[in-house]
Design an enzyme around this catalytic site. Structure first.
Site, short mmCIF file in Angstrom:
data_model
loop_
_atom_site.label_atom_id
_atom_site.label_comp_id
_atom_site.label_asym_id
_atom_site.label_seq_id
_atom_site.Cartn_x
_atom_site.Cartn_y
_atom_site.Cartn_z
N LYS A 1 0.91 -1.21 -0.12
CA LYS A 1 0.07 -0.04 0.00
C LYS A 1 0.84 1.27 0.17
CE LYS A 1 -1.61 1.73 3.87
NZ LYS A 1 -1.64 3.24 4.11
N ASN A 2 1.70 1.39 0.86
CA ASN A 2 2.79 2.54 1.25
C ASN A 2 3.38 2.91 -0.16
OD1 ASN A 2 1.35 3.11 3.61
ND2 ASN A 2 3.02 2.24 4.69
N ARG B 1 -3.79 11.12 4.42
CA ARG B 1 -2.54 11.85 4.69
C ARG B 1 -1.57 11.59 3.54
NH1 ARG B 1 1.00 14.00 8.26
NH2 ARG B 1 3.33 13.14 7.74
N CYS C 1 -4.79 8.81 9.72
CA CYS C 1 -5.11 8.11 10.80
C CYS C 1 -4.65 9.17 11.92
CB CYS C 1 -4.14 6.85 10.95
SG CYS C 1 -4.44 5.36 10.09
N ARG D 1 0.52 14.94 13.11
CA ARG D 1 1.51 14.44 12.07
C ARG D 1 1.73 15.53 10.83
NH1 ARG D 1 -0.51 8.77 10.12
NH2 ARG D 1 1.28 8.55 8.91
N PRO D 2 2.68 16.72 11.44
CA PRO D 2 2.84 17.80 10.35
C PRO D 2 3.33 17.21 9.22
CG PRO D 2 4.30 17.64 12.25
CD PRO D 2 3.51 16.46 12.50
N ASP E 1 5.94 19.63 8.03
CA ASP E 1 6.72 20.68 7.92
C ASP E 1 7.95 20.32 7.22
OD1 ASP E 1 6.97 19.09 9.90
OD2 ASP E 1 8.37 20.31 10.94
N LEU E 2 8.48 18.89 7.24
CA LEU E 2 9.50 18.18 6.67
C LEU E 2 9.57 18.42 4.92
CD1 LEU E 2 11.09 15.60 8.92
CD2 LEU E 2 11.42 18.00 9.02
N ASP F 1 4.77 0.25 12.15
CA ASP F 1 3.41 -0.01 11.51
C ASP F 1 2.97 -1.67 11.95
OD1 ASP F 1 2.72 2.35 10.51
OD2 ASP F 1 3.23 1.82 8.31
N ILE G 1 8.25 6.37 17.04
CA ILE G 1 7.88 7.45 15.76
C ILE G 1 6.88 8.11 15.86
CG2 ILE G 1 7.69 7.04 13.26
CD1 ILE G 1 10.13 5.78 13.98
N ARG H 1 -8.44 0.11 4.42
CA ARG H 1 -7.85 1.21 3.99
C ARG H 1 -6.47 0.38 3.44
NH1 ARG H 1 -6.49 5.82 7.50
NH2 ARG H 1 -4.95 5.89 5.69
C1 UD1 Z 1 4.79 6.65 6.41
C2 UD1 Z 1 3.79 5.48 6.21
C3 UD1 Z 1 3.19 5.14 7.69
C4 UD1 Z 1 4.27 4.57 8.61
C5 UD1 Z 1 5.24 6.03 8.35
C6 UD1 Z 1 6.59 5.66 9.66
C7 UD1 Z 1 2.80 5.91 4.01
C8 UD1 Z 1 1.75 6.13 3.24
N1 UD1 Z 1 2.78 5.93 5.44
O1 UD1 Z 1 4.01 7.87 7.02
O2 UD1 Z 1 2.32 3.93 7.51
O3 UD1 Z 1 3.80 4.59 9.59
O4 UD1 Z 1 5.94 6.24 7.44
O5 UD1 Z 1 7.21 4.41 9.07
O6 UD1 Z 1 3.93 5.36 3.48
N2 UD1 Z 1 6.92 14.25 10.79
C9 UD1 Z 1 7.15 15.54 10.97
N3 UD1 Z 1 7.13 16.33 9.75
C10 UD1 Z 1 6.99 16.10 8.59
C11 UD1 Z 1 6.80 14.63 8.45
C12 UD1 Z 1 6.78 13.76 9.37
O7 UD1 Z 1 7.30 16.00 12.04
O8 UD1 Z 1 6.77 16.76 7.63
C13 UD1 Z 1 6.97 13.23 11.89
C14 UD1 Z 1 5.67 12.46 11.94
O9 UD1 Z 1 4.67 12.97 12.58
C15 UD1 Z 1 6.29 11.02 12.55
C16 UD1 Z 1 7.66 11.12 12.13
O10 UD1 Z 1 8.05 12.20 11.48
O11 UD1 Z 1 6.40 11.49 14.00
C17 UD1 Z 1 8.06 10.05 11.03
O12 UD1 Z 1 6.88 10.25 9.96
P1 UD1 Z 1 6.81 9.93 8.27
O13 UD1 Z 1 7.96 8.82 8.15
O14 UD1 Z 1 7.05 11.23 7.59
O15 UD1 Z 1 5.46 8.97 7.98
P2 UD1 Z 1 4.63 8.92 7.01
O16 UD1 Z 1 5.30 9.32 5.59
O17 UD1 Z 1 3.50 10.26 7.02
#
Ligand code: UD1
Length: 422
Positions: free
Chosen positions: A22-23, A94, A118, A123-124, A126-127, A308, A330, A400
């Site tokens: 999926k991801n 997201r 979810c 879950r910002p 910003d990055l 996950d 995480i 999902r």
């Molecule tokens: C992806 C996966 C999700 C998995 C996660 C971590 C998809 C569609 N989803 O989510 O299933 O649980 O990786 O392996 O691929 N964060 C920030 N700012 C940002 C981006 C992230 O603070 O701009 C934080 C998040 O809140 C979290 C951490 O960084 O605490 C890691 O998140 P991230 O790796 O970005 O997860 P996703 O890509 O959303």
């Protein structure tokens, strides 16, 4: 709304085919926005999140056709007519934010709603935004939307992520393929889904090196072309079904599974007393005699133990001999399954990001509520091991991320059925 009814106690034996990830698919689909030519994905999973991404891409003017019963996605973005991703679609998922980088790179502008998804903590994005700014994007946040532009086109740049983000790495990687000059992504995510994306982009003509390490280098090109790409195996679905015989006893072969996708997870299973063996067809998992042993688990970016799979692993450890400590590193607030497991007789103590689980001999079936995607499947796993009936309510999250979960498990002898909602 549908529910899943599980009657516990049956040992599982048989084979479970593991779908495409999926991801991975959710990041490969927006890659179609990078080219005029057709992009075809094979081994696609049939999930509601994939349909949501389909609707989002179609709302931008892309053509997306699900062929061969949804296993193949044929996409084309030769006639995009919008650069606006609306809140109504984006709020459902997201991963919708992943259209931002490709749209911006191809058209020089994009308007994308800030995402939902979810409810597992704040879950910002910003990055994602900082990474695109480092490639020359100008961004403005207005009325819940990101307004992004790059009038003269994006340029190469150095993006150093302060911590690992899968989605931000994917967004910036896609955007970087069409920039002028070279981009370097430092502290990039190393997940197999990133490697899969890089392979697909390379098949489309992108120049990328270093995927699977923490530094990815991209030499921008003027245009990408079409490609056909098979989606990598879903390591989270794989890990989930590896836990099924671990929790019930028995032996299941997860077809298409590879150890390299789940090495850290398999190591923890081994420590708990579960036998995992790589075969020519996949991964064979069996529980040796007796109860599993308690093990400690700490989630981490790949190649660490995946967040996950934390909820599903907790379900296993609820019946282990001894006390296990699970640390979620995480996401904040990702123990919402714990109170539901406690309704089934589990002994769990949650303090911040740490859950201490003291194994009990047997869980007891109960009505429970699914709170997010991975939590829902952890309750199903717990139900398979429990005495009596477990009714998992609000399973729309499940659909999902897991295709035909009740079919796959019942083919191995599980007593599980979907109860249609009113
Ligand atoms: C992806 C996966 C999700 C998995 C996660 C971590 C998809 C569609 N989803 O989510 O299933 O649980 O990786 O392996 O691929 N964060 C920030 N700012 C940002 C981006 C992230 O603070 O701009 C934080 C998040 O809140 C979290 C951490 O960084 O605490 C890691 O998140 P991230 O790796 O970005 O997860 P996703 O890509 O959303």
């Amino acid at each position: 709304m549908d529910s899943i009814l599980v009657t516990g106690g049956a040992e599982l034996r048989g084979e479970i085919p593991i779908a495409g990830a999926k991801n991975a698919c959710l990041t490969l689909m927006p890659a179609t926005l990078l080219t005029d030519d057709p992009l075809t994905l094979t081994n696609a999973p049939r999930l509601s999140d994939i349909r949501t991404m389909t609707v989002l891409l179609q709302s931008l003017g892309a053509e997306v056709s699900a062929l061969q019963d949804g296993r193949v996605l044929a996409m084309s973005s030769h006639d995009l007519n919008s650069d606006r991703a609306d809140y109504d679609i984006v709020r459902k998922m997201r991963a919708s934010i992943l259209v931002l980088g490709p749209l911006l790179a191809r058209h020089g502008h994009a308007v994308v709603s800030l995402p939902g998804g979810c409810a597992i903590g704040a879950r910002p994005v910003d990055l994602h935004l900082k990474g695109l700014e480092a490639l020359g994007a100008q961004l403005e946040l207005k009325d819940g939307y990101v307004h992004a532009s790059a009038p003269g086109g994006l340029r190469g740049g150095v993006v150093e992520f302060p911590f690992v983000s899968v989605g931000a790495t994917e967004n910036v990687l896609m955007a970087a393929t069409l920039t002028k000059g070279t981009s370097v992504l430092k502290n990039a995510a190393r997940e197999p889904e990133i490697v899969d994306l890089a392979r697909c982009l390379r098949a489309m003509g992108a120049q990328i090196e270093g995927e699977g390490t923490d530094t990815i280098e991209v030499q921008g090109v003027d245009a990408l072309h079409g490609a056909t790409h098979p989606v990598v195996t879903d390591r989270i679905e794989l890990g989930t079904y590896m836990l099924a015989p671990a929790i019930t006893g028995g032996e299941v072969e997860c077809l298409g599974g590879k150890l390299e996708l789940v090495a850290a997870f398999a190591e923890r299973l081994d420590a708990a007393g579960i036998h995992v063996e790589e075969t020519s067809r996949g991964l064979k998992v069996a529980r040796k005699n007796g109860r599993v042993s308690a093990v400690d688990v700490e989630t981490a970016p790949f190649p660490g133990f995946p967040t996950d799979l934390q909820a599903q692993m907790m379900a296993l450890l609820c019946t282990a001999q001894g006390t296990s400590v699970l640390e979620e590193k995480i996401f904040e607030n990702r123990f919402m399954h714990a109170p539901e497991l406690m309704r089934m007789g589990a002994e769990i103590d949650v303090h911040g990001g740490t859950a201490t689980v003291t194994g009990v001999e047997r869980l007891k079936g109960a009505p429970v509520m699914a709170t997010d995607l991975r939590a829902s499947v952890s309750l199903i796993l717990a139900g398979l091991a429990a005495e009596g009936e477990t009714l998992v309510n609000r399973v729309y999250h499940l659909d999902r991320g897991y295709e035909r979960v009740e079919e796959k498990l019942s083919a191995c002898g599980a007593r599980i059925e979907r109860v249609q909602g009113q």
